[in-house]
Scaffold this motif. Structure first.
Motif, PDB file in Angstrom:
ATOM      1  N   PHE A 117      -5.048  -5.988   8.064  1.00  0.00           N
ATOM      2  CA  PHE A 117      -4.544  -7.349   8.258  1.00  0.00           C
ATOM      3  C   PHE A 117      -4.874  -7.848   9.664  1.00  0.00           C
ATOM      4  N   ALA A 118      -4.664  -7.005  10.668  1.00  0.00           N
ATOM      5  CA  ALA A 118      -4.946  -7.386  12.053  1.00  0.00           C
ATOM      6  C   ALA A 118      -6.429  -7.687  12.265  1.00  0.00           C
ATOM      7  N   LEU A 119      -7.280  -7.021  11.510  1.00  0.00           N
ATOM      8  CA  LEU A 119      -8.727  -7.250  11.606  1.00  0.00           C
ATOM      9  C   LEU A 119      -9.195  -8.406  10.724  1.00  0.00           C
ATOM     10  N   GLY A 120      -8.276  -8.999   9.974  1.00  0.00           N
ATOM     11  CA  GLY A 120      -8.628 -10.110   9.091  1.00  0.00           C
ATOM     12  C   GLY A 120      -9.184  -9.674   7.756  1.00  0.00           C
ATOM     13  N   GLY A 121      -9.038  -8.405   7.430  1.00  0.00           N
ATOM     14  CA  GLY A 121      -9.589  -7.880   6.188  1.00  0.00           C
ATOM     15  C   GLY A 121      -8.698  -8.022   4.979  1.00  0.00           C
ATOM     16  N   MET A 122      -7.438  -8.359   5.195  1.00  0.00           N
ATOM     17  CA  MET A 122      -6.533  -8.538   4.059  1.00  0.00           C
ATOM     18  C   MET A 122      -5.349  -9.382   4.483  1.00  0.00           C
ATOM     19  N   GLY A 123      -4.701  -9.989   3.523  1.00  0.00           N
ATOM     20  CA  GLY A 123      -3.539 -10.824   3.801  1.00  0.00           C
ATOM     21  C   GLY A 123      -2.295  -9.990   4.063  1.00  0.00           C
ATOM     22  N   GLY A 124      -1.360 -10.570   4.767  1.00  0.00           N
ATOM     23  CA  GLY A 124      -0.117  -9.875   5.093  1.00  0.00           C
ATOM     24  C   GLY A 124       0.722  -9.550   3.867  1.00  0.00           C
ATOM     25  N   GLY A 125       0.784 -10.469   2.932  1.00  0.00           N
ATOM     26  CA  GLY A 125       1.542 -10.214   1.703  1.00  0.00           C
ATOM     27  C   GLY A 125       0.928  -9.096   0.890  1.00  0.00           C
ATOM     28  N   ASP A 126      -0.396  -9.069   0.848  1.00  0.00           N
ATOM     29  CA  ASP A 126      -1.094  -7.995   0.142  1.00  0.00           C
ATOM     30  C   ASP A 126      -0.802  -6.651   0.798  1.00  0.00           C
ATOM     31  N   ALA A 127      -0.819  -6.617   2.132  1.00  0.00           N
ATOM     32  CA  ALA A 127      -0.555  -5.376   2.870  1.00  0.00           C
ATOM     33  C   ALA A 127       0.839  -4.848   2.574  1.00  0.00           C
ATOM     34  N   LYS A 128       1.821  -5.741   2.600  1.00  0.00           N
ATOM     35  CA  LYS A 128       3.206  -5.321   2.350  1.00  0.00           C
ATOM     36  C   LYS A 128       3.410  -4.897   0.902  1.00  0.00           C
ATOM     37  N   LEU A 129       2.803  -5.641  -0.037  1.00  0.00           N
ATOM     38  CA  LEU A 129       2.930  -5.273  -1.447  1.00  0.00           C
ATOM     39  C   LEU A 129       2.285  -3.921  -1.715  1.00  0.00           C
ATOM     40  N   LEU A 130       1.135  -3.685  -1.145  1.00  0.00           N
ATOM     41  CA  LEU A 130       0.445  -2.403  -1.322  1.00  0.00           C
ATOM     42  C   LEU A 130       1.298  -1.256  -0.799  1.00  0.00           C
ATOM     43  N   ALA A 131       1.923  -1.446   0.350  1.00  0.00           N
ATOM     44  CA  ALA A 131       2.779  -0.405   0.916  1.00  0.00           C
ATOM     45  C   ALA A 131       4.032  -0.185   0.075  1.00  0.00           C
ATOM     46  N   ALA A 132       4.661  -1.270  -0.357  1.00  0.00           N
ATOM     47  CA  ALA A 132       5.888  -1.142  -1.164  1.00  0.00           C
ATOM     48  C   ALA A 132       5.596  -0.481  -2.509  1.00  0.00           C
ATOM     49  N   THR A 133       4.459  -0.805  -3.091  1.00  0.00           N
ATOM     50  CA  THR A 133       4.066  -0.175  -4.352  1.00  0.00           C
ATOM     51  C   THR A 133       3.789   1.301  -4.147  1.00  0.00           C
ATOM     52  N   SER A 134       3.221   1.639  -2.998  1.00  0.00           N
ATOM     53  CA  SER A 134       2.931   3.043  -2.682  1.00  0.00           C
ATOM     54  C   SER A 134       4.200   3.880  -2.590  1.00  0.00           C
ATOM     55  N   VAL A 135       5.292   3.270  -2.170  1.00  0.00           N
ATOM     56  CA  VAL A 135       6.570   3.991  -2.130  1.00  0.00           C
ATOM     57  C   VAL A 135       6.949   4.436  -3.543  1.00  0.00           C
ATOM     58  N   TRP A 136       6.724   3.598  -4.522  1.00  0.00           N
ATOM     59  CA  TRP A 136       7.037   3.953  -5.911  1.00  0.00           C
ATOM     60  C   TRP A 136       6.091   5.025  -6.448  1.00  0.00           C
ATOM     61  N   MET A 137       4.852   4.994  -6.021  1.00  0.00           N
ATOM     62  CA  MET A 137       3.872   5.951  -6.534  1.00  0.00           C
ATOM     63  C   MET A 137       4.056   7.337  -5.922  1.00  0.00           C
TER      64      MET A 137
END
Length: 172
Positions: A71-91
């Motif tokens: 996200f800091a490098l402009g490679g992904m959106g902030g919402g996408d970053a947070k969703l990916l991390a939150a989903t990873s908690v479930w996985m």
């Protein structure tokens, strides 16, 4: 009640995130927060041991670290970053997480190629005012990657530890 929470909250959040990203190019923080809070509340009640619980949280923190850098490098959106991390908690920190990341990446690549092709087509000029397609047609905006993350999450979810626990209870 636990089984219902497991089978309702995660899929709902994945679908909501995907649809929200289509319509507004944003994924609300409350979606990621609901995923993490529900996991933290439900997982110990399923009998998950503390070591496994901790590894699930570590998986989320590790993914958040990587996605925050992207996200800091402009490679992904902030919402996408947070969703990916939150989903990873479930996985969790296991093969299911890898499966989710690969599936979401493949779907994201297909989605990106399809949107780029659509933007170059004459169809984009005709359908670009449609509420569902306007962001797909706009070359100034990115790709609503929440679609790939949501679908990838739904595909990998049945193999996640909480889903497996709930499926075992239903089959007993």
């Amino acid at each position: 009640m636990l089984i219902a929470l497991i089978f309702v909250v995660f899929p709902f959040c994945m679908l909501f995130a995907a649809i929200s990203d289509i319509l507004s190019m944003t994924i609300a923080n409350r979606v990621s927060a609901l995923l993490v809070v529900t996991f933290v509340a439900v997982a110990p009640l399923t009998g998950m041991d503390w070591a496994a619980f901790g590894l699930h949280l570590v998986a989320g923190l590790l993914v958040l670290s990587v996605t925050f850098a992207l996200f800091a490098l402009g490679g992904m959106g902030g919402g996408d970053a947070k969703l990916l991390a939150a989903t990873s908690v479930w996985m969790g920190f296991n093969f299911t997480l890898l499966q989710y990341l690969v599936i979401a990446s493949i779907l994201g690549g297909i989605l990106t190629i399809a949107i780029l092709a659509y933007r170059k087509s004459p169809l984009a000029a005709i359908t670009g005012q449609n509420a569902f397609l306007r962001h797909f047609a706009d070359e100034k905006v990115g790709v609503p990657y929440g679609i790939a993350l949501g679908l990838g999450g739904l595909i990998a979810f049945p193999e996640s530890p909480l889903a497996m626990w709930a499926l075992e209870r239903l089959s007993a």
